[in-house]
Scaffold this active site. Structure first.
Site, PDB file in Angstrom:
ATOM      1  CD  GLU A 114      57.013  30.182 -15.655  1.00 27.69           C
ATOM      2  OE1 GLU A 114      56.626  30.291 -16.850  1.00 27.69           O
ATOM      3  OE2 GLU A 114      57.390  29.119 -15.153  1.00 27.69           O
TER       4      GLU A 114
ATOM      5  CD  GLU B 217      53.434  27.321 -24.016  1.00 27.74           C
ATOM      6  OE1 GLU B 217      52.460  27.983 -23.629  1.00 27.74           O
ATOM      7  OE2 GLU B 217      54.432  27.120 -23.313  1.00 27.74           O
TER       8      GLU B 217
ATOM      9  CE  LYS C 131      42.604  26.020  -9.399  1.00 25.45           C
ATOM     10  NZ  LYS C 131      42.693  24.600  -9.835  1.00 25.45           N
TER      11      LYS C 131
ATOM     12  CB  CYS D   8      56.479  27.143 -19.275  1.00 29.60           C
ATOM     13  SG  CYS D   8      57.449  26.967 -17.790  1.00 29.60           S
TER      14      CYS D   8
HETATM   15  P1  ADP Z   1      45.573  24.425 -18.738  1.00 30.53           P
HETATM   16  O1  ADP Z   1      44.434  24.935 -19.564  1.00 30.53           O
HETATM   17  O2  ADP Z   1      46.652  23.866 -19.567  1.00 30.53           O
HETATM   18  O3  ADP Z   1      45.181  23.528 -17.598  1.00 30.53           O
HETATM   19  P2  ADP Z   1      45.610  26.862 -17.217  1.00 30.53           P
HETATM   20  O4  ADP Z   1      46.504  28.017 -17.343  1.00 30.53           O
HETATM   21  O5  ADP Z   1      44.183  27.094 -17.571  1.00 30.53           O
HETATM   22  O6  ADP Z   1      46.242  25.703 -18.082  1.00 30.53           O
HETATM   23  O7  ADP Z   1      45.676  26.256 -15.764  1.00 30.53           O
HETATM   24  C1  ADP Z   1      46.605  26.596 -14.773  1.00 30.53           C
HETATM   25  C2  ADP Z   1      45.886  26.749 -13.453  1.00 30.53           C
HETATM   26  O8  ADP Z   1      44.961  27.836 -13.549  1.00 30.53           O
HETATM   27  C3  ADP Z   1      45.067  25.541 -13.016  1.00 30.53           C
HETATM   28  O9  ADP Z   1      45.214  25.380 -11.610  1.00 30.53           O
HETATM   29  C4  ADP Z   1      43.663  25.963 -13.374  1.00 30.53           C
HETATM   30  O10 ADP Z   1      42.667  25.319 -12.613  1.00 30.53           O
HETATM   31  C5  ADP Z   1      43.694  27.438 -13.064  1.00 30.53           C
HETATM   32  N1  ADP Z   1      42.644  28.238 -13.727  1.00 30.53           N
HETATM   33  C6  ADP Z   1      42.030  27.996 -14.897  1.00 30.53           C
HETATM   34  N2  ADP Z   1      41.131  28.965 -15.173  1.00 30.53           N
HETATM   35  C7  ADP Z   1      41.188  29.858 -14.155  1.00 30.53           C
HETATM   36  C8  ADP Z   1      40.529  31.098 -13.855  1.00 30.53           C
HETATM   37  N3  ADP Z   1      39.612  31.607 -14.660  1.00 30.53           N
HETATM   38  N4  ADP Z   1      40.867  31.728 -12.723  1.00 30.53           N
HETATM   39  C9  ADP Z   1      41.809  31.243 -11.898  1.00 30.53           C
HETATM   40  N5  ADP Z   1      42.453  30.080 -12.113  1.00 30.53           N
HETATM   41  C10 ADP Z   1      42.162  29.388 -13.225  1.00 30.53           C
END
Ligand code: ADP
Length: 493
Positions: free
Chosen positions: A254, A387, A179, A288
């Protein structure tokens, strides 16, 4: 794209069950460049089931490492053939300058080749004899794939972060549901198309685009997923770990960082300026491992700051597709607002905004921000501790080695750190005292597919890349045999 508005499930492009879609925006122009399918729980389930079948019945884990390596090399070669197109897509989706995107795509192809080599090597190293003290028994330790992996990746290095997970997972014999971030989904879809062209067996790699709560969460909750590999923010990493706890899924994370760069006063000032700039302004600081906290020894502090400001103000800002641009727009409106808020908060908390901090002149559209340099902040201030994930660097002075090490280590993160000194013995000594997973000496940021990557403390769990990256996707099984002709003689005397 012929496959827009579809998801890649079981080797085919399929519309999402509920038919949803969303736009992806070019951050340099704020114009939509593509419409992408929005997966929901139903699609995630179909993708996981496809990956499950490919793992349990499809024979992928039963192929030899050599056979899997052939697929990985085909994928690498197709990525190389399309390097320019993929890099341009990454620029338009993420905003990064084209030379950086070309670099990412080159590394992406190399990552597949590298893990092809490790897949082959695995054939010879799959089983290892375990020496037992009881001679009636013999035992082997055997490496086997973990199973179905959910890979959830962020928007800062969209295709490369996908490769860091997909390549070792496939090399190990796992099957994958990938994803990508909803912010930058386009190159992951291209990777799916490349997998199809490489005739990867159906279900071995599935790609579902969609949002975190609607697509990411169901993937991390799915009982048929054996392992989750995540790169992203700490709050989302925490949620994923909590979800994974329900059925004790194997997890590697990570996460974020607030990495320190210690510069001793015997350093060459020009080299220090170059690496400090590279440590925070490449990829717009959306990295990161960015060295966003710079600690400069008192004797060099004033002259170094003066040169840093001079050079930061020369950095060419613009659309990543234009030649010579070194700083593209931030990835989207949400990230732009977040970074602008962090800058405002830095000023409110009393730090000196030495350079930048605003939208550059002549860039009224797009999420452009000047390279930003702060000084005079306390160690307690948010800009020093949190960050920001943007082109914002904080600089503080220090007097001695012990103070610099203590200050660098005073962080809940521990992804990376850098140290610069003409005295290599000192640099090596300091490197060993820093509590972080990646230490750079006399440089900051160069990353090698062969070397372990990951963080201490809240920066994550596990290591990607190198042989460590492959181990993330392997279980260890012991097979122990009773070789003696003598009865065991416990119950049956
Ligand atoms: P940002 O907020 O900067 O986009 P995230 O850590 O939220 O950073 O996003 C990294 C990935 O995690 C993206 O692919 C996002 O769609 C996914 N993501 C966000 N929320 C969830 C969740 N609750 N469960 C699983 N994946 C998630």
């Amino acid at each position: 794209m012929s496959f827009s508005n579809t998801l890649f499930i079981n080797g085919e492009w399929k519309p999402p069950v509920r038919g949803g879609s969303f736009d992806t925006i070019d951050p340099a122009t704020e114009v939509a460049i593509a419409q992408v399918a929005a997966a929901t729980r139903e699609d995630v389930d179909l993708a996981v089931q496809a990956a499950r079948r490919a793992f349990d019945d499809g024979g992928w884990p039963l192929l030899s490492g050599k056979q899997r390596a052939d697929y990985l090399r085909r994928i690498a070669s197709l990525i190389r053939d399309k390097q320019q197109t993929l890099a341009e897509l990454e620029v338009r989706d993420n905003g990064k300058p084209l030379p950086e995107a070309l670099w990412d795509i080159g590394d992406t192809a190399y990552c597949f080749d590298f893990y092809a080599d490790l897949a082959e090597k695995l054939d010879g190293e799959r089983e290892q004899t375990v020496a037992l003290t009881d001679e009636r028994f013999s035992s082997v330790a055997r490496k086997e794939p973990v199973g179905v992996c959910g890979a959830i990746v962020p928007w800062n290095f969209p295709m490369l972060m996908a490769a860091w997970k997909v390549a070792p997972a496939l090399a190990a014999g796992c099957t994958v549901v990938l994803k990508p971030s909803e912010v930058t989904p386009l190159t992951a879809l291209q990777l799916a198309e490349i997998a199809r062209e490489a005739e990867l067996p159906p279900g071995v790699l599935n790609v579902i685009t969609g949002f975190g709560p609607e697509a990411g969460a169901p993937l991390s909750e799915h009982p048929d997923v054996d392992k989750l590999a995540f790169t992203g923010s700490v709050p989302t990493g925490r949620k994923i770990m909590q979800t994974a706890a329900a059925d004790i899924k194997n997890v590697s994370l990570e996460l974020g960082g607030k990495s320190a760069f210690i510069v001793f006063d015997d350093s060459d000032i020009e080299k220090a300026v170059e690496w400090i700039l590279f440590g925070i302004f490449w990829n717009k600081g959306e990295v990161c491992s960015a060295t966003s906290r710079v600690l400069v020894q008192r004797g060099l502090y004033e002259p170094l700051l003066a040169r840093l400001v001079e050079e930061a103000e020369k950095i060419r800002i613009g659309n990543g597709m234009q030649a010579d641009v070194l700083l593209g727009p931030l990835v989207n409106a949400a990230q732009y607002d977040k970074v602008r808020r962090a800058i405002a908060q830095g000023v409110e908390q009393g730090a000196t905004l030495l350079s930048g901090g605003a939208r550059p002149a002549g860039h009224e559209k797009g999420f452009f921000l000047q390279p930003t340099i702060f000084t005079d902040m306390t160690e307690e201030s948010d800009i020093w501790r949190e960050e920001i994930f943007g082109p914002v660097v904080c600089v503080r002075a220090f007097d001695n080695e012990a103070e610099a090490i203590a200050s660098a280590n005073r962080s809940r993160f521990g992804l990376a750190a850098a140290v610069m000194s003409a005295d290599l013995e000192r640099a090596e000594r300091v490197a060993r005292r820093l509590r972080a997973g990646i230490i750079w000496i006399n440089c900051s940021q160069p990353t090698f597919t062969e070397a372990p990557w990951g963080g201490y403390k809240q920066s994550g769990i596990g290591r990607e890349l190198g042989e460590w990256g492959l181990n993330n996707y392997l279980e260890i099984k012991q097979i122990t045999r009773y070789d003696s002709e003598e009865p065991w003689g416990w119950y049956l005397k």
